[in-house]
Structure formats: structure tokens, C-alpha cells
Scaffold this motif. Sequence first.
Motif, PDB file in Angstrom:
ATOM      1  N   SER A 201    -103.810  17.878  -8.671  1.00 36.19           N
ATOM      2  CA  SER A 201    -105.050  17.797  -8.451  1.00 36.19           C
ATOM      3  C   SER A 201    -105.199  17.707  -6.657  1.00 36.19           C
ATOM      4  O   SER A 201    -105.697  18.376  -5.940  1.00 36.19           O
ATOM      5  N   TYR A 202    -104.850  16.447  -6.204  1.00 35.02           N
ATOM      6  CA  TYR A 202    -104.300  16.722  -4.662  1.00 35.02           C
ATOM      7  C   TYR A 202    -103.981  17.716  -4.233  1.00 35.02           C
ATOM      8  O   TYR A 202    -103.945  17.790  -3.444  1.00 35.02           O
ATOM      9  N   ASN A 203    -102.613  17.518  -4.841  1.00 33.72           N
ATOM     10  CA  ASN A 203    -101.683  19.003  -4.047  1.00 33.72           C
ATOM     11  C   ASN A 203    -102.790  20.278  -3.733  1.00 33.72           C
ATOM     12  O   ASN A 203    -103.089  21.176  -2.661  1.00 33.72           O
ATOM     13  N   ARG A 204    -103.608  20.891  -5.044  1.00 29.00           N
ATOM     14  CA  ARG A 204    -104.503  22.147  -4.559  1.00 29.00           C
ATOM     15  C   ARG A 204    -105.209  21.794  -3.783  1.00 29.00           C
ATOM     16  O   ARG A 204    -106.047  22.743  -3.242  1.00 29.00           O
ATOM     17  N   LEU A 205    -106.321  20.724  -4.289  1.00 29.06           N
ATOM     18  CA  LEU A 205    -107.620  20.169  -2.995  1.00 29.06           C
ATOM     19  C   LEU A 205    -106.225  20.427  -1.911  1.00 29.06           C
ATOM     20  O   LEU A 205    -107.769  21.284  -1.091  1.00 29.06           O
ATOM     21  N   ASN A 207    -103.984  22.077  -0.534  1.00 25.52           N
ATOM     22  CA  ASN A 207    -104.133  23.405  -0.318  1.00 25.52           C
ATOM     23  C   ASN A 207    -105.376  24.221  -0.334  1.00 25.52           C
ATOM     24  O   ASN A 207    -105.295  25.425   1.159  1.00 25.52           O
ATOM     25  N   HIS A 208    -106.370  24.140  -0.705  1.00 26.41           N
ATOM     26  CA  HIS A 208    -107.745  24.677  -0.405  1.00 26.41           C
ATOM     27  C   HIS A 208    -107.983  24.223   0.558  1.00 26.41           C
ATOM     28  O   HIS A 208    -108.830  25.577   0.982  1.00 26.41           O
ATOM     29  N   TYR A 263    -115.874  26.757  -4.151  1.00 27.60           N
ATOM     30  CA  TYR A 263    -115.403  26.483  -4.570  1.00 27.60           C
ATOM     31  C   TYR A 263    -114.170  24.847  -3.758  1.00 27.60           C
ATOM     32  O   TYR A 263    -113.275  24.597  -4.798  1.00 27.60           O
ATOM     33  N   LEU A 264    -114.891  24.401  -3.525  1.00 28.87           N
ATOM     34  CA  LEU A 264    -114.712  23.206  -2.635  1.00 28.87           C
ATOM     35  C   LEU A 264    -114.821  21.695  -3.890  1.00 28.87           C
ATOM     36  O   LEU A 264    -113.992  21.218  -4.053  1.00 28.87           O
ATOM     37  N   HIS A 267    -112.464  22.117  -6.611  1.00 32.19           N
ATOM     38  CA  HIS A 267    -111.195  21.487  -6.773  1.00 32.19           C
ATOM     39  C   HIS A 267    -111.914  19.922  -6.555  1.00 32.19           C
ATOM     40  O   HIS A 267    -110.616  19.134  -6.921  1.00 32.19           O
ATOM     41  N   ARG A 270    -112.259  18.354 -10.038  1.00 24.27           N
ATOM     42  CA  ARG A 270    -111.031  18.049 -11.029  1.00 24.27           C
ATOM     43  C   ARG A 270    -110.550  17.158  -9.654  1.00 24.27           C
ATOM     44  O   ARG A 270    -109.637  16.119 -10.869  1.00 24.27           O
ATOM     45  N   VAL A 271    -110.089  16.480  -8.769  1.00 22.31           N
ATOM     46  CA  VAL A 271    -109.610  15.122  -8.526  1.00 22.31           C
ATOM     47  C   VAL A 271    -110.119  14.348  -9.079  1.00 22.31           C
ATOM     48  O   VAL A 271    -110.012  12.766  -9.251  1.00 22.31           O
TER      49      VAL A 271
END
Length: 276
Positions: A201-205, A207-208, A263-264, A267, A270-271
Motif C-alpha cells: 500500500s505504501y508503494n502504491r501510495l 507511486n500515485h 484517486y488519492l 490509496h 488502503r494504507v
Amino acid sequence: MFRVKKALNNNTVIAIGDRDHREYLLIGKGVGFGKKVSQRIEAPEECAIYSLYEHTERGSAMELVKGIDPIFLEIAEQVLKESERVFGKIDWSILFPMADHIAFAVKRIRAREQISNPLTGDIRALFHMEYHVAECIRPILAERLDVQIDEHEVGYIALHIHSAIENENVALSMQIAGSVRECIRLVEEKTGKAIDVNSLSYNRLMNHVRYMAARAAKGEKLKLDMNDYISEQFPDAFRLASVVCGHLEKYLKKQMDEVEIGYLAMHIQRVAAELE
């Protein structure tokens, strides 16, 4: 064919092309050895050729070359060759500002004025492949100049490599890294919990936010508006996303598209779910 204007050292030459009468930088083993002004030469097979009519963030390539020790042009070329091996096609015009940066970095190191960059960790996480490639400069500098380069300087080289593969200038890459750090800080502050940097989730956040900041800087917009749905389903995450976007606007000095909030928020949700 080329006509030699100036041999900078055994491996670098400024020459004028016979066809277009423009100036070029030729880098290759022995290309400048024994060469005389006005001598006509063929570029060796392994020789790299760069137009000196490129314009960079730091000025024209022609002006930069005048003030850079040729060894730094050779070192920058070694780094970019490794970048090309890993990433494929790259923008070779970054050679000149990268060489300029390496020259200043070595000057700082020798003067014991090494810098500290608070965004080094974020650069390593955001541009991990670029950082990995940038580390090739460590043995190159150690062997050729007996200079030891630290992780902060490697981080800056990574940004130059990123610029060469993404057509994104170094200043913008720094802004993006700073934006990610600011976003993560705000989310941790609001939730009262530290985010596991190794989590998906951190990785997705991360990169977003990276691409969100890039879109804001370039004036690009998303097409699908999910704000109504997300604000209804995850109101806390949506409110936090609104705060984060407001902070990023001030940090980037760019207007954020309202559509980005939803969109933010996804993410962030999720985190937050992983932190519970």
C-alpha cells in the motif's frame, strides 16, 4: 567525416561535421590522441557523438563543455552507457548537465563540503532502478579520481538518469520526491501511525503521488471523476486527501485538479486499513 576543432584530451574531441558544419563532441578511446587542429578524421566505430547545439537546464551544451574537465564528460558517458544498457533508449543530451554536476560533486567532496539531502531515501524508493544504476559511479570515481562518493550524491545522479529516461527535468524530479515525502508525513500525522515503507500500500501510495505531482507540474488532467463515490464511501480518507492536495498545491506552486482527490483518497484508505 569531421574536422578537428580542438582535442580536449586523448579521448575527447570537439569537431566540426563536414556535412552540416556544426560542432560536435566526440568521445571514444584514443579519438583525440595525436590529433591536430583542422585535421580530418572519421569517427571510430565505438566513438559516441554529441551535438553541441543542445540547450540544457544549465545553459547551452557548447558553453558547458568549455568549463568542464573532459574526464567528467567521459565519466558521465560511462554512467549513461550503463543506463542505456538497463533502460534501453535514453535522452543523451543529459550528458552535459550530468557531467557538470559530477564535476561540482567531486569539487565539494575534495573540499570536504559533502552535502546532506533529506530526500535521498525518497529518491531511492521512488526511482529505485535509477538509483541502482547510479551506484555504478562509485567504482568509476574511485578508480579514475580516487574519490569516494556518498549516497546523497548518488541520489542526485539517479535524478539525472531519471531525467534521461522520462524526459522529466531534475528540478521536477526533486519536487516530486519532496511531494511524496510531504504526503506521507501528513498521512502519518493525521493517522498517528508510522507507515510501513515495505508494504504494498505504501508503494502504491508513493507511486500515485509521484505521478499526481508530475501531472500537476505538467498541467495534465485525469478524465474519470470518482470524487462523489469516494467521498461517500470513505469520507475520512477523502477529507485527508483534500488536505494533502491543498498542501501539495502550496509545495508545488501548481493548481491541483480536484479529480485527483478521489484517486488519492483510495490509496490513503488502503494504507489506513493496513494501519488498523
